[in-house]
Design an enzyme around this catalytic site. Structure first.
Site, PDB file in Angstrom:
ATOM      1  N   SER A  39       0.786  -1.236   0.000  1.00  0.00           N
ATOM      2  CA  SER A  39       0.000   0.000   0.000  1.00  0.00           C
ATOM      3  C   SER A  39       0.816   1.285   0.000  1.00  0.00           C
ATOM      4  O   SER A  39       0.286   2.342  -0.308  1.00  0.00           O
ATOM      5  CB  SER A  39      -0.970   0.013   1.183  1.00  0.00           C
ATOM      6  OG  SER A  39      -0.266   0.208   2.392  1.00  0.00           O
ATOM      7  N   LYS A  80       0.801   4.663   6.776  1.00  0.00           N
ATOM      8  CA  LYS A  80       0.225   5.512   5.725  1.00  0.00           C
ATOM      9  C   LYS A  80       0.859   6.897   5.803  1.00  0.00           C
ATOM     10  O   LYS A  80       1.607   7.208   6.721  1.00  0.00           O
ATOM     11  CB  LYS A  80      -1.297   5.652   5.887  1.00  0.00           C
ATOM     12  CG  LYS A  80      -2.057   4.347   5.921  1.00  0.00           C
ATOM     13  CD  LYS A  80      -2.026   3.617   4.613  1.00  0.00           C
ATOM     14  CE  LYS A  80      -2.761   2.276   4.753  1.00  0.00           C
ATOM     15  NZ  LYS A  80      -2.421   1.338   3.721  1.00  0.00           N
TER      16      LYS A  80
END
Length: 186
Positions: A39, A80
């Site tokens: 990701s 993230k």
């Protein structure tokens, strides 16, 4: 015999102090983490090993584009990038990030944007109002996060805004594998 006993006691004391210091550093200041999944590609790769600075947000506020580790669930931490901060409105239109209706350049994605096909989209259009919670601006105590691999990331578009009290810390240092050893810049 007493000299040997004192020597053993000194060694035991030194080891106890070393373990206590290691525990304190690990618990409150720095911790290792392993990237799990794609990701954050191309910035981070699956199985990159990094150091998380757990202390940084005790003395400063999170900033846009910081790469953070946070508790996504009680059992799992995610890595993230912070995109939106409290008080801001976030939107993406035609692969361009807008904060409070002003275009913001994402330098860390430029190479991907330059190499994508003409009809390929890196980030599907969205507005903050479209995300879970339906907020018009990010409330105090929350941030909006996205993965750099925008089409393969469970981030705020799925999870909603991230409470700042779930942030473990900031990470910017890859120490393994050695060929990826580096300090990341925004």
């Amino acid at each position: 015999m007493t000299k040997l006993k004192n020597e053993w006691f000194d060694w035991a004391k030194a080891l106890l102090i070393a373990f206590a210091l290691a525990f304190i550093v690990r618990m409150f200041f720095f911790a290792p983490i392993v990237v799990d999944g794609p990701s954050m590609q191309p910035t981070l790769h699956n199985h990159d090993q990094m150091i998380v600075n757990k202390f940084i947000y005790n003395v400063s506020e999170p900033e846009r584009f910081d790469i953070i580790v946070f508790h996504a669930t009680p059992e799992q931490d995610f890595i993230k990038r912070i995109i939106g901060l409290p008080g801001e409105h976030v939107a993406v239109r035609d692969d361009v990030l807008y904060i409070n209706d002003k275009q913001v350049k994402e330098n860390f994605l430029q190479e991907i944007k330059d190499n994508k096909q003409a009809n390929q989209t890196l980030t599907n259009d969205f507005r903050l109002e479209d995300l879970p919670g339906g907020y018009e601006t990010i409330p105090e105590g929350y941030v909006l996060v996205l993965g750099d691999n925008r089409n393969n990331s469970a981030d705020s578009r799925v999870l909603g805004l991230i409470p700042q009290d779930t942030i473990v810390g900031k990470t910017s240092f890859i120490y393994w594998p050695l060929d990826r050893f580096r300090i990341l810049d925004v």
